[in-house]
Design an enzyme around this catalytic site. Structure first.
Site, PDB file in Angstrom:
ATOM      1  N   ASP A 141      56.927  34.174  43.953  1.00  0.00           N
ATOM      2  CA  ASP A 141      57.243  33.838  45.341  1.00  0.00           C
ATOM      3  C   ASP A 141      56.108  34.241  46.259  1.00  0.00           C
ATOM      4  O   ASP A 141      56.305  34.570  47.423  1.00  0.00           O
ATOM      5  CB  ASP A 141      58.542  34.548  45.767  1.00  0.00           C
ATOM      6  CG  ASP A 141      59.084  33.989  47.072  1.00  0.00           C
ATOM      7  OD1 ASP A 141      59.879  34.694  47.736  1.00  0.00           O
ATOM      8  OD2 ASP A 141      58.687  32.863  47.443  1.00  0.00           O
ATOM      9  N   LYS A 144      51.332  30.042  47.095  1.00  0.00           N
ATOM     10  CA  LYS A 144      51.760  28.946  46.213  1.00  0.00           C
ATOM     11  C   LYS A 144      50.637  28.458  45.297  1.00  0.00           C
ATOM     12  O   LYS A 144      50.878  28.010  44.195  1.00  0.00           O
ATOM     13  CB  LYS A 144      52.331  27.794  47.047  1.00  0.00           C
ATOM     14  CG  LYS A 144      53.448  28.233  47.999  1.00  0.00           C
ATOM     15  CD  LYS A 144      54.463  29.177  47.336  1.00  0.00           C
ATOM     16  CE  LYS A 144      55.273  29.950  48.362  1.00  0.00           C
ATOM     17  NZ  LYS A 144      56.027  31.075  47.758  1.00  0.00           N
ATOM     18  N   ASP A 169      59.967  30.174  43.153  1.00  0.00           N
ATOM     19  CA  ASP A 169      60.535  29.721  44.421  1.00  0.00           C
ATOM     20  C   ASP A 169      59.636  28.639  45.034  1.00  0.00           C
ATOM     21  O   ASP A 169      58.450  28.540  44.715  1.00  0.00           O
ATOM     22  CB  ASP A 169      60.641  30.912  45.401  1.00  0.00           C
ATOM     23  CG  ASP A 169      61.420  30.544  46.660  1.00  0.00           C
ATOM     24  OD1 ASP A 169      61.175  31.180  47.707  1.00  0.00           O
ATOM     25  OD2 ASP A 169      62.262  29.619  46.606  1.00  0.00           O
ATOM     26  N   ASN A 170      60.199  27.813  45.904  1.00  0.00           N
ATOM     27  CA  ASN A 170      59.440  26.881  46.752  1.00  0.00           C
ATOM     28  C   ASN A 170      58.715  25.766  46.017  1.00  0.00           C
ATOM     29  O   ASN A 170      57.664  25.308  46.467  1.00  0.00           O
ATOM     30  CB  ASN A 170      58.408  27.647  47.600  1.00  0.00           C
ATOM     31  CG  ASN A 170      58.996  28.802  48.328  1.00  0.00           C
ATOM     32  OD1 ASN A 170      58.598  29.954  48.096  1.00  0.00           O
ATOM     33  ND2 ASN A 170      59.964  28.541  49.192  1.00  0.00           N
ATOM     34  N   GLU A 199      65.251  28.280  52.591  1.00  0.00           N
ATOM     35  CA  GLU A 199      66.059  29.363  53.149  1.00  0.00           C
ATOM     36  C   GLU A 199      66.429  29.111  54.616  1.00  0.00           C
ATOM     37  O   GLU A 199      65.590  28.735  55.428  1.00  0.00           O
ATOM     38  CB  GLU A 199      65.346  30.717  53.029  1.00  0.00           C
ATOM     39  CG  GLU A 199      63.911  30.775  53.491  1.00  0.00           C
ATOM     40  CD  GLU A 199      62.937  30.519  52.376  1.00  0.00           C
ATOM     41  OE1 GLU A 199      63.275  29.824  51.404  1.00  0.00           O
ATOM     42  OE2 GLU A 199      61.792  30.983  52.483  1.00  0.00           O
TER      43      GLU A 199
HETATM   44  O1  611 Z   1      54.229  30.905  51.955  1.00  0.00           O
HETATM   45  C1  611 Z   1      55.257  31.357  51.464  1.00  0.00           C
HETATM   46  N1  611 Z   1      55.261  32.449  50.721  1.00  0.00           N
HETATM   47  C2  611 Z   1      54.026  33.131  50.502  1.00  0.00           C
HETATM   48  C3  611 Z   1      54.371  34.559  50.266  1.00  0.00           C
HETATM   49  C4  611 Z   1      53.441  35.466  50.192  1.00  0.00           C
HETATM   50  C5  611 Z   1      53.798  36.876  49.972  1.00  0.00           C
HETATM   51  O2  611 Z   1      53.067  37.355  48.870  1.00  0.00           O
HETATM   52  C6  611 Z   1      51.920  38.012  49.367  1.00  0.00           C
HETATM   53  S1  611 Z   1      50.532  37.269  48.727  1.00  0.00           S
HETATM   54  C7  611 Z   1      50.224  37.971  47.215  1.00  0.00           C
HETATM   55  C8  611 Z   1      51.061  38.889  46.591  1.00  0.00           C
HETATM   56  C9  611 Z   1      50.683  39.364  45.364  1.00  0.00           C
HETATM   57  N2  611 Z   1      49.566  38.960  44.752  1.00  0.00           N
HETATM   58  C10 611 Z   1      48.773  38.063  45.356  1.00  0.00           C
HETATM   59  C11 611 Z   1      49.079  37.551  46.586  1.00  0.00           C
HETATM   60  C12 611 Z   1      51.919  37.914  50.859  1.00  0.00           C
HETATM   61  O3  611 Z   1      51.395  39.079  51.444  1.00  0.00           O
HETATM   62  C13 611 Z   1      53.379  37.719  51.151  1.00  0.00           C
HETATM   63  O4  611 Z   1      54.091  38.918  51.174  1.00  0.00           O
HETATM   64  C14 611 Z   1      56.568  30.717  51.757  1.00  0.00           C
HETATM   65  C15 611 Z   1      56.610  29.796  52.798  1.00  0.00           C
HETATM   66  C16 611 Z   1      57.813  29.203  53.110  1.00  0.00           C
HETATM   67  N3  611 Z   1      57.828  28.249  54.165  1.00  0.00           N
HETATM   68  O5  611 Z   1      58.881  27.650  54.465  1.00  0.00           O
HETATM   69  O6  611 Z   1      56.750  28.014  54.790  1.00  0.00           O
HETATM   70  C17 611 Z   1      58.998  29.493  52.427  1.00  0.00           C
HETATM   71  C18 611 Z   1      58.944  30.420  51.381  1.00  0.00           C
HETATM   72  O7  611 Z   1      60.081  30.748  50.665  1.00  0.00           O
HETATM   73  C19 611 Z   1      57.744  31.032  51.043  1.00  0.00           C
HETATM   74  O8  611 Z   1      57.748  31.906  49.997  1.00  0.00           O
HETATM   75 MG    MG Z   2      59.554  31.756  48.879  1.00  0.00          MG
END
Ligand code: 611
Ligand code: MG
Length: 214
Positions: A141, A144, A169-170, A199
């Site tokens: 998650d 992406k 997810d996603n 969500e």
């Molecule tokens: O962008 C999305 N998720 C990216 C999540 C990223 C998470 O993971 C680390 S990156 C990391 C962590 C560990 N290792 C490397 C990088 C970031 O600091 C954040 O905490 C997202 C976007 C939407 N949306 O609707 O736009 C909906 C969702 O459910 C999503 O998950």
């Molecule tokens: Mg997500």
């Protein structure tokens, strides 16, 4: 300076949830995201699918990529029996700081190890850091465009075994096209799609469950 959304989410948990009660932490975050500020937690609808897969797998070793505020961390850890371990990787120190407090508030700090760092750097260190042989369950998650490189890294580091379950997810929104194409066409995976919604919205999204075949 103005607080951040994760900080406001944490404040809602500390003010409204029952300390030591994971379900009330989950419900408080879902309420906050529906009625105050949307946040990118897996949410209640996809979260129920996550719960059912975790219960089905009942993993001894589990990895989460992308902790954010710790919502799915709490969802997963609350279902794990004692003696099991959920390792969650978070890249952003500010998000990690909030997540630690959410996990602690839920009373699940003994079941979770939050590691600050990037999956690309940390995955190759899992064995030496945690004595992990293989992961029974991985929840993706995070960024992406990291889903595909990171499962190839897990394969390369021999951290998957025949029957390891990946749940992503996603896969529709925001979408992970390269990952989806790979797990759906590779002879090394058996994949299935759980249709759901992004969500707290009516937009289509879903989870992809993939079994590693070795
Ligand atoms: O962008 C999305 N998720 C990216 C999540 C990223 C998470 O993971 C680390 S990156 C990391 C962590 C560990 N290792 C490397 C990088 C970031 O600091 C954040 O905490 C997202 C976007 C939407 N949306 O609707 O736009 C909906 C969702 O459910 C999503 O998950
Ligand atoms: Mg997500």
């Amino acid at each position: 300076t103005r607080s951040t959304r994760p900080q406001r989410l944490l404040k809602a948990v500390q003010e409204k949830a029952m300390k030591g009660d994971p379900q009330s932490v989950i419900s408080t975050i879902d309420y906050f995201c529906r009625h105050s500020e949307w946040a990118m937690n897996v949410g209640d609808e996809k979260g129920s699918i996550l719960d059912s897969v975790v219960c089905e797998v009942s993993p001894t070793t589990a990895l989460e990529l992308g902790t954010y505020c710790g919502y799915s961390t709490v969802r997963i850890a609350r279902l794990l029996p004692p003696g099991t371990q959920l390792i969650t990787l978070e890249f952003n120190p500010a998000f990690a700081a909030v997540a630690r407090q959410v996990i602690e508030y839920a009373g699940l700090h003994n079941k979770v190890c939050l590691v600050e760092g990037a999956s690309g750097d940390m995955i190759p260190k899992m064995r030496e850091m945690f004595g992990i042989k293989t992961f029974d369950f991985v929840f993706l998650d995070h960024w992406k465009d990291r889903y595909l490189p990171d499962i190839k890294l897990l394969e390369g580091c021999q951290l998957l075994r025949k029957g390891s379950i990946l749940l992503a997810d996603n896969v529709i929104c925001p979408g992970t096209p390269e990952y989806l194409e790979y797990v759906r066409n590779s002879p090394h995976y058996k994949s299935m799609y759980y249709k759901s919604h992004l969500e707290y919205t009516k937009v289509e999204d879903g989870l992809e469950k993939s079994v590693f075949l070795g």
